[in-house]
Motif scaffolding. Structure first.
Motif, PDB file in Angstrom:
ATOM      1  N   LYS A 193       6.373   5.535   0.438  1.00 43.15           N
ATOM      2  CA  LYS A 193       6.255   6.961   0.742  1.00 43.15           C
ATOM      3  C   LYS A 193       6.634   7.318   2.170  1.00 43.15           C
ATOM      4  O   LYS A 193       6.760   8.490   2.517  1.00 43.15           O
ATOM      5  N   GLY A 194       6.837   6.325   3.039  1.00 39.34           N
ATOM      6  CA  GLY A 194       7.289   6.604   4.399  1.00 39.34           C
ATOM      7  C   GLY A 194       6.187   7.146   5.303  1.00 39.34           C
ATOM      8  O   GLY A 194       5.033   7.298   4.899  1.00 39.34           O
ATOM      9  N   GLY A 205       8.863  10.017   2.235  1.00 38.63           N
ATOM     10  CA  GLY A 205       9.517  10.042   0.940  1.00 38.63           C
ATOM     11  C   GLY A 205      10.705   9.115   0.802  1.00 38.63           C
ATOM     12  O   GLY A 205      11.253   8.956  -0.292  1.00 38.63           O
ATOM     13  N   TYR A 206      11.114   8.442   1.925  1.00 40.21           N
ATOM     14  CA  TYR A 206      12.316   7.600   1.874  1.00 40.21           C
ATOM     15  C   TYR A 206      12.063   6.186   2.388  1.00 40.21           C
ATOM     16  O   TYR A 206      12.997   5.473   2.749  1.00 40.21           O
ATOM     17  N   ASP A 220       0.823  -1.214   0.000  1.00 38.52           N
ATOM     18  CA  ASP A 220       0.000   0.000   0.000  1.00 38.52           C
ATOM     19  C   ASP A 220       0.856   1.262   0.000  1.00 38.52           C
ATOM     20  O   ASP A 220       0.397   2.324  -0.441  1.00 38.52           O
ATOM     21  N   ALA A 221       2.085   1.164   0.539  1.00 40.69           N
ATOM     22  CA  ALA A 221       2.980   2.335   0.576  1.00 40.69           C
ATOM     23  C   ALA A 221       3.704   2.551  -0.753  1.00 40.69           C
ATOM     24  O   ALA A 221       4.373   3.573  -0.935  1.00 40.69           O
ATOM     25  N   MET A 222       3.586   1.580  -1.698  1.00 40.07           N
ATOM     26  CA  MET A 222       4.278   1.699  -2.988  1.00 40.07           C
ATOM     27  C   MET A 222       3.275   1.509  -4.135  1.00 40.07           C
ATOM     28  O   MET A 222       3.323   0.509  -4.868  1.00 40.07           O
ATOM     29  N   GLY A 270       8.062  -0.572  -6.515  1.00 41.14           N
ATOM     30  CA  GLY A 270       9.237  -0.311  -5.697  1.00 41.14           C
ATOM     31  C   GLY A 270       9.924  -1.606  -5.341  1.00 41.14           C
ATOM     32  O   GLY A 270       9.774  -2.620  -6.038  1.00 41.14           O
ATOM     33  N   THR A 271      10.645  -1.596  -4.235  1.00 42.91           N
ATOM     34  CA  THR A 271      11.382  -2.782  -3.790  1.00 42.91           C
ATOM     35  C   THR A 271      10.991  -3.117  -2.354  1.00 42.91           C
ATOM     36  O   THR A 271      10.971  -2.236  -1.483  1.00 42.91           O
ATOM     37  N   PHE A 272      10.698  -4.394  -2.112  1.00 38.19           N
ATOM     38  CA  PHE A 272      10.376  -4.891  -0.778  1.00 38.19           C
ATOM     39  C   PHE A 272      11.463  -5.887  -0.396  1.00 38.19           C
ATOM     40  O   PHE A 272      11.700  -6.876  -1.098  1.00 38.19           O
ATOM     41  N   THR A 273      12.151  -5.603   0.705  1.00 39.39           N
ATOM     42  CA  THR A 273      13.322  -6.401   1.080  1.00 39.39           C
ATOM     43  C   THR A 273      13.129  -7.031   2.454  1.00 39.39           C
ATOM     44  O   THR A 273      12.680  -6.366   3.395  1.00 39.39           O
TER      45      THR A 273
END
Length: 656
Positions: free
Chosen positions: A456-457, A505-506, A423-425, A429-432
């Motif tokens: 989006k933090g 944002g990070y 939901d945040a991406m 993006g990348t999920f690690t």
């Protein structure tokens, strides 16, 4: 008047009595011939004056005077010392020092005797009157002092109560979540508590205490409705209780509940209106939370029902797949197909456990496992959770990180974190997921799971509340607000910890720490060598209401040498046991069955044979089983169960 004469010479006493009868006939004479007896008579009779001879055996007049003046009841009685030495000044000085009030010399002059007695009696009576007046005044002063002290104490207590009451009121006004207001309808004076102004975003000195402060901040659509409600309340037709919108400092409207109560004078005219406003945003949030909680309860009920039927189906699928797998030769072309069926059934079982963990109906079943193995097991499922536009990366330590955890619940933690990362991406993006090891002090160590995303933090306020139940930043209808609370609860149950770091944002990073088992314990118990499913020859009574599961269990047991007696429900298992009790080595039965549940059936079996052995099975949720009277320490195996695991548990119970 009453006189006491003390003289050891009887003739002197007779002479004195004769003189008094002639010259002072109103006097009553009491006589005593010793100082000790005279003092006793003085205390008993309380005479108006005492005539005391100085020269007496045993105790002279000086000592007797000293003692009379030291006794409270006699110290105010005048003492006239009688001496034979008219001009002996030393004798008179000593008498005065002892407390004597007057002197008479022998032979006694009649006129002097009468004068001295009358003077002493007059002085005594005056002093007695003064003492009575003084005592009366002292008593009055003491009484008035007591009354004043009591009144002062009552006043102090009243002042203290008033101060306490004012302090309580002040604290209540400051501490209440409501904003209080008071309106004097006669003078037009208005009062708003600091909290009233704070609700609208103002300091206490930033809004005037006047009617316009309220009415000018009303939403224009509310003005007429408020006026109608006030008119109705002042006329006694209805209460004043409305939900209104008030304009805040930020020029947005806050929804409040406004309540008030009027006071009327003897003519029935409203003279005062007091009340409060309450921010009902929190109430609306609570109502929404209640609705979400009810949804979760419904999900839990659905999960429980689905789990029972689904677990029975999975038991049959997995059971027959494993039987085929054991029967097929290693070079069979069908072996891989059967393996895929077994793997798919295991994934379905994991899905059921995840659903139950999500609804909090799955009891903890901790086991020793490796953190890296947990990540590898759930990796394929996470790909489906986050979607194809998000890259899944794993960075796992090569060495083992043994922990004692509920596998399904830790998997659920990773699934929930993955769902949040998705939901945040929204644009990918990348999920690690990374694993690590860190020292925990005092020679201990912790296994670490680091879960991060490039989304989006979060700001500081969101970070501080991320684990609160029902807290969510998602739109209405797109989140329960329970996912992260469940994550936090699971980690706490495992005596671990979870931290979050994030910058708008990070992206966001969650760090999970779990107690690490010692290498010796982990390696000794985590690696289980392959074994041949154990066999036996005992007779086993199987009670299962699902025909497919019943047939599968019968096949597995008979294939490995056991004799099997079948029962369809709880009542039938009791009857079958009564017929074959001596030959039955074990009762294998479902807990929830028609006619009689397994718990009640086993209670009746124990009455027939107290040493009977039982192994329960169930596909229902933990809370459902416990509500049927399941006790701790009872042997239980949860569905779906692999044939090899069933055979192992059967053998374990039989050999105890």
């Amino acid at each position: 008047m009453k006189l006491l004469a003390i003289d050891d010479n009887h003739d002197n006493l007779l002479t004195l009595g004769a003189l008094l009868k002639i010259f002072l006939p109103e006097a009553s004479l009491i006589t005593s011939q010793s100082a000790q007896d005279g003092i006793r008579r003085a205390r008993m009779e309380g005479p108006d004056a005492i005539l005391l001879d100085i020269q007496m055996p045993g105790m002279d007049g000086f000592e007797a005077t000293r003692r009379l003046k030291s006794i409270p009841s006699t110290q105010h009685i005048p003492v006239i010392l009688v001496t034979a030495h008219r001009s002996d000044s030393a004798c008179r000085v000593k008498g005065l020092e002892c407390g004597a009030d007057a002197f008479l010399s022998k032979p006694i002059d009649e006129a002097e005797l009468v004068a001295q007695i009358k003077a002493m009696v007059r002085i005594k009576r005056s002093e007695d009157a003064l003492r009575r007046e003084r005592d009366s005044l002292e008593a009055l002063v003491a009484r008035r002092t007591g009354e004043l002290l009591l009144a002062n104490r009552e006043l102090k207590e009243n002042l203290e109560r008033l101060a306490q009451s004012e302090a309580r009121y002040s604290r209540a006004v400051r501490g209440t979540s409501d904003g209080l207001w008071d309106w004097d309808l006669k003078s037009g004076d208005f009062y708003y508590s600091p909290r009233w102004k704070e609700l609208l975003g103002f300091a206490d000195d930033e809004l005037f205490n006047e009617a316009d402060t309220f009415f000018s901040r009303l939403h224009p659509d509310e003005v007429a409705r408020v006026q109608d409600a006030l008119d109705a309340h002042f006329s006694g037709r209805s209460s004043f209780d409305l939900e209104l919108r008030l304009r805040t400092r930020e020029e947005v409207y806050l929804k409040v509940r406004c309540r008030g109560q009027a006071e009327w004078n003897t003519e029935g005219e409203a003279v005062r209106l007091s009340g409060a406003i309450t921010d009902i945003t929190e109430r609306q949030q609570m109502e929404e939370q209640l609705r979400q909680s009810q949804k979760m309860e419904a999900v839990g009920q659905l999960a429980g029902g689905v789990a029972h039927d689904f677990n029975n189906v999975l038991t049959v699928i997995a059971g027959y797949a494993n039987i085929l797998k054991m029967d097929l030769p290693d070079d069979s072309q069908h072996l891989e197909l059967v393996e895929q069926i077994a793997v798919a059934s295991e994934r379905a079982a994991q899905l059921t456990r995840g659903l139950l963990a999500f609804s909090r109906k799955q009891a903890m079943a901790p086991q020793q496992t490796d953190v890296g193995e947990i990540v590898r097991r759930v990796e394929q499922f996470l790909v489906r959770v986050i979607g194809e536009d998000i890259q899944l990366k794993t960075e796992l330590l090569p060495e083992r990180l043994p922990v004692f955890v509920d596998l399904g619940q830790i998997e659920q933690v990773l699934i929930n974190l993955a769902a949040n990362a998705r939901d945040a991406m929204p644009r990918g993006g990348t999920f690690t997921i990374a694993t690590g090891l860190q020292e925990a002090g005092a020679g201990g160590a912790q296994a670490v799971i680091i879960v991060s995303d490039t989304g989006k933090g979060m700001d500081e306020e969101t970070r501080n509340r991320i684990f609160e139940p029902f807290f969510t930043t998602k739109e209405v209808g797109k989140g329960t607000g329970l996912g992260m609370a469940i994550v936090y609860g699971i980690i706490q149950q495992h005596k671990g910890s979870i931290r979050v770091s994030s910058t708008p944002g990070y992206g966001t990073t969650f760090t999970i720490e779990l107690p690490l088992l010692t290498v010796e314990t982990s390696l000794g118990q985590d690696q289980v060598a392959p074994f041949e499913p154990p066999s036996g020859t005992e007779t086993i009574l199987v009670a299962e209401d699902d025909p497919s599961v019943r047939n599968l269990v019968e096949m597995v047991l008979t294939k490995h040498g056991y004799q099997v007696i079948l029962a369809d429900d709880g009542q039938e298992v009791v009857e079958r046991f009564a017929l074959h009790q001596n030959g039955i080595g074990l009762v294998l039965m479902d807990i929830i069955m028609p006619r009689k549940n397994g718990i009640d059936a086993f209670d009746e079996i124990r009455k027939v044979r107290p040493d009977a052995k039982v192994l329960f099975t169930s596909g229902y949720t933990a809370d459902f089983i416990q509500s049927r009277g399941m006790q701790e320490g009872v042997e239980l195996i949860m569905k779906p169960v692999q044939p090899s695991e069933l055979l192992r548990r059967v053998r374990e119970v039989l050999e105890r």
